[in-house]
Scaffold this active site. Structure first.
Site, PDB file in Angstrom:
ATOM      1  N   LYS A  73     -61.491 -45.785  97.088  1.00 42.39           N
ATOM      2  CA  LYS A  73     -62.468 -44.611  96.970  1.00 42.39           C
ATOM      3  C   LYS A  73     -62.847 -45.562  95.499  1.00 42.39           C
ATOM      4  O   LYS A  73     -62.553 -46.059  94.367  1.00 42.39           O
ATOM      5  CB  LYS A  73     -62.591 -43.275  97.022  1.00 42.39           C
ATOM      6  CG  LYS A  73     -62.046 -42.503  97.611  1.00 42.39           C
ATOM      7  CD  LYS A  73     -62.361 -41.055  97.834  1.00 42.39           C
ATOM      8  CE  LYS A  73     -61.419 -40.313  98.213  1.00 42.39           C
ATOM      9  NZ  LYS A  73     -62.718 -39.775  99.507  1.00 42.39           N
ATOM     10  N   ARG A  97     -57.601 -35.969 108.585  1.00 39.57           N
ATOM     11  CA  ARG A  97     -56.860 -35.297 110.097  1.00 39.57           C
ATOM     12  C   ARG A  97     -55.163 -35.818 110.048  1.00 39.57           C
ATOM     13  O   ARG A  97     -55.008 -34.953 111.028  1.00 39.57           O
ATOM     14  CB  ARG A  97     -57.857 -36.186 110.567  1.00 39.57           C
ATOM     15  CG  ARG A  97     -57.404 -37.921 110.578  1.00 39.57           C
ATOM     16  CD  ARG A  97     -58.901 -38.318 111.047  1.00 39.57           C
ATOM     17  NE  ARG A  97     -59.960 -38.407 109.624  1.00 39.57           N
ATOM     18  CZ  ARG A  97     -60.882 -39.006 110.383  1.00 39.57           C
ATOM     19  NH1 ARG A  97     -61.281 -39.640 111.240  1.00 39.57           N
ATOM     20  NH2 ARG A  97     -62.073 -38.563 110.026  1.00 39.57           N
TER      21      ARG A  97
END
Length: 427
Positions: A207, A281
Site C-alpha cells: 500500500k 478473504r
C-alpha cells in the site's frame, strides 16, 4: 477540582442571537442542546463533538429528557482517542442504567481495541483480549482454543498461515465456544467470524502510505463481532454461539507469500494469489470453513474487507451482503432498532464466477472486466460457506473507523455494528 459543565435538553429553539440553525447555546447555567424533533440523536452526537472540541472534559447531563439512547448519542460524539473525559450521568431507571453501563464497557472496549497501535496489539494479543472480554461477562459458559504459527499449517489452516507467515508475530486462530446450556452436545445457533489483521501493509502488493496509515484498524471486524457476542450475552443470549477470529499481520519478508502462490483449502477449494493486499478473504475462508462445519442456523462474518465498499458507502454505512433475503431483512430491522447504519449491496450468483484464474479454481481478486470489488469479494467468501444461499450474512464494515474527525465522530473507531449483531442474536 473543576466543576462539571451542565448539559441540558430543550425542545425550544435557541435565542435568535445564536442564529436560527443553532443546535446548542451557552448560558450562565451551562450548555443547552436545542432538539427539533427531526434527528435528535444525531443532533446530540454532533453537539457533543463540538463541546469536546471546546476543550470541555467534564460534563453533567442534567434536567429532563435524558434516556439511555440520548445519553449514548452524547457519549458516541464526546468520546475521543486522546485524553480523559468525565460524564456525570442523569438518573435513569435500573434497566436503562444497566444497558448504558454495558454499552460503555463493551462498545468502548471495541473502540479502544481498534484504536490500539499495531505495535501493542498483535495477533496473539487480539485473541487474548477477546477471551478476556468474554470471560468478564460469562466465564463459566466460555471455552476456547488458540491455534498459532506452524500448528496452523499442520492443521491445514492454509489461508491464515499463508498470510501471516511473513511476520515475526505468528498468525492465530481463536475458536471460542459460548455455551450457556451446559450441554456439550447442544446445537450451535450461530457462528461469528471476524477478520483480525492487526496490521496490513498490503504485503508485496504494498500500500501507499496514505492507505497504510490506518491499517492498525484492519482487525475491526474481529473486534466488532467479539463485542457483539459479549453485548448479546449481557442482553440475555441463551443460545450456543461460536466465535472464530482469524488474526495475522500482513507484512513483507523473505518468508512472506507472493503473487502466483496457490492456497489449497480444507474444503477442496484452491485460490491463486494475484494481490497480496486482498488478504482478508484468504484468512476469513478458514474461519468460514470451521463455521460451516458446525451446521449453525446463522453465520455472520465481518471484515474491513474492500475499498470498494468504502467507495460506495463512505464511512457512513456498513455494507451488507447476503443471498438470504429474509435474513438480510432481519439484520436491517435490527439495525433500525439500534439506530445503526447498514446498507445492502448486491450479491448475485454471477459474482461467484467473476474471479477467474488460469491456474486455480479461484483468483483472490477480480480482474478489470469485473469491477464490482465488494460484491466479488463476497462471492469469493461464498465458496467457503457450505450452504451459502441460506443463513449467511457478510458484512464489509466500512463504518468501523474514521481516519479524520467529522462533525459527529472523533478520529478513530466508532463501535458501530455491535448493537445490531447483538440484537439479531437475541431476537
Amino acid at each position: 477540582m473543576t466543576e462539571a459543565m451542565k448539559i441540558t435538553l430543550s425542545t425550544q429553539p435557541a435565542d435568535a442571537r445564536w442564529g436560527d440553525k443553532a443546535t446548542y447555546s451557552i448560558n450562565n447555567d451551562g450548555i443547552t442542546l436545542h432538539l427539533n424533533g427531526k434527528d435528535d440523536l444525531g443532533l446530540i452526537q454532533r453537539a457533543a463533538r463540538k463541546i469536546d472540541g471546546l476543550g470541555i472534559k467534564q460534563v453533567a447531563l442534567t434536567g429532563e429528557g435524558w434516556d439511555t439512547e440520548r445519553c449514548w448519542a452524547f457519549w458516541a460524539g464526546y468520546k475521543g482517542p486522546k485524553g480523559v473525559r468525565t460524564v456525570m450521568w442523569p438518573d435513569l431507571d435500573d434497566a436503562q442504567r444497566q444497558e448504558l453501563d454495558n454499552r460503555l464497557t463493551i462498545i468502548d472496549w471495541v473502540r479502544d481495541t481498534i484504536n490500539a497501535p499495531a505495535e501493542e496489539l498483535g495477533p496473539e494479543q487480539l485473541a487474548q483480549r477477546a477471551v478476556d472480554l468474554l470471560c468478564s461477562v460469562a466465564c463459566d459458559s466460555v471455552t476456547y482454543r488458540i491455534t498459532k504459527g506452524e500448528d496452523l499449517r499442520e492443521q491445514n489452516y492454509m489461508g491464515l498461515h499463508t498470510v501471516g507467515r511473513g511476520s515475526e508475530r505468528p498468525p492465530v486462530l481463536l475458536a471460542l465456544d459460548y455455551n450457556p446450556t451446559g450441554d456439550k452436545d447442544a446445537p450451535v445457533y450461530a457462528c461469528l467470524v471476524g477478520k483480525g489483521i492487526t496490521f496490513d501493509s498490503g504485503g508485496y502488493s504494498i500500500k501507499q502510505s496514505a492507505f497504510m496509515d490506518s491499517m492498525k484498524s484492519d482487525m475491526g471486524g474481529a473486534a466488532t463481532v467479539t463485542g457483539a457476542l459479549a453485548f448479546a450475552i449481557t442482553r440475555g443470549l441463551n443460545k450456543r454461539v461460536k466465535l472464530f477470529l482469524c488474526c495475522a499481520d500482513n507484512l513483507i519478508s523473505g518468508n512472506a507469500f507472493k503473487l502466483g502462490d496457490i492456497i489449497r483449502y480444507r474444503n477442496g477449494k484452491n485460490a491463486e494469489v494475484m494481490n497480496t493486499d486482498a488478504e482478508g478473504r484468504l484468512v476469513l475462508a478458514d474461519g468460514l470453513i470451521d463455521a460451516s462445519a458446525q451446521h449453525p442456523q446463522l453465520i455472520i462474518d465481518m471484515a474491513t474487507l474492500t475499498g470498494a465498499a468504502k467507495t460506495a458507502l463512505g464511512n457512513d454505512y456498513h455494507a451488507l451482503f447476503s443471498f438470504d433475503d429474509t435474513l438480510a431483512g432481519r439484520l436491517l430491522t435490527s439495525a433500525a432498532q439500534e439506530n445503526e447504519p447498514f446498507w445492502r449491496l448486491p450479491l448475485a450468483e454471477f459474482h461467484r464466477n467473476q474471479l477467474p484464474s488460469n491456474f486455480a479454481e479461484l483468483n483472490n481478486t477480480g480482474s478489470a472486466a469485473y469491477p464490482a470489488g465488494a460484491s466479488t469479494a463476497a462471492g469469493f467468501l461464498s465458496h467457503f460457506v457450505e450452504n451459502y444461499r441460506e443463513g449467511w450474512l457478510h458484512i464489509d464494515c466500512s463504518a468501523t473507523y474514521r481516519k479524520a474527525p467529522v462533525e459527529q465522530w472523533a478520529a478513530g473507531a466508532t463501535g458501530l455494528g455491535v448493537r445490531t449483531i447483538a440484537n439479531l442474536l437475541t431476537a
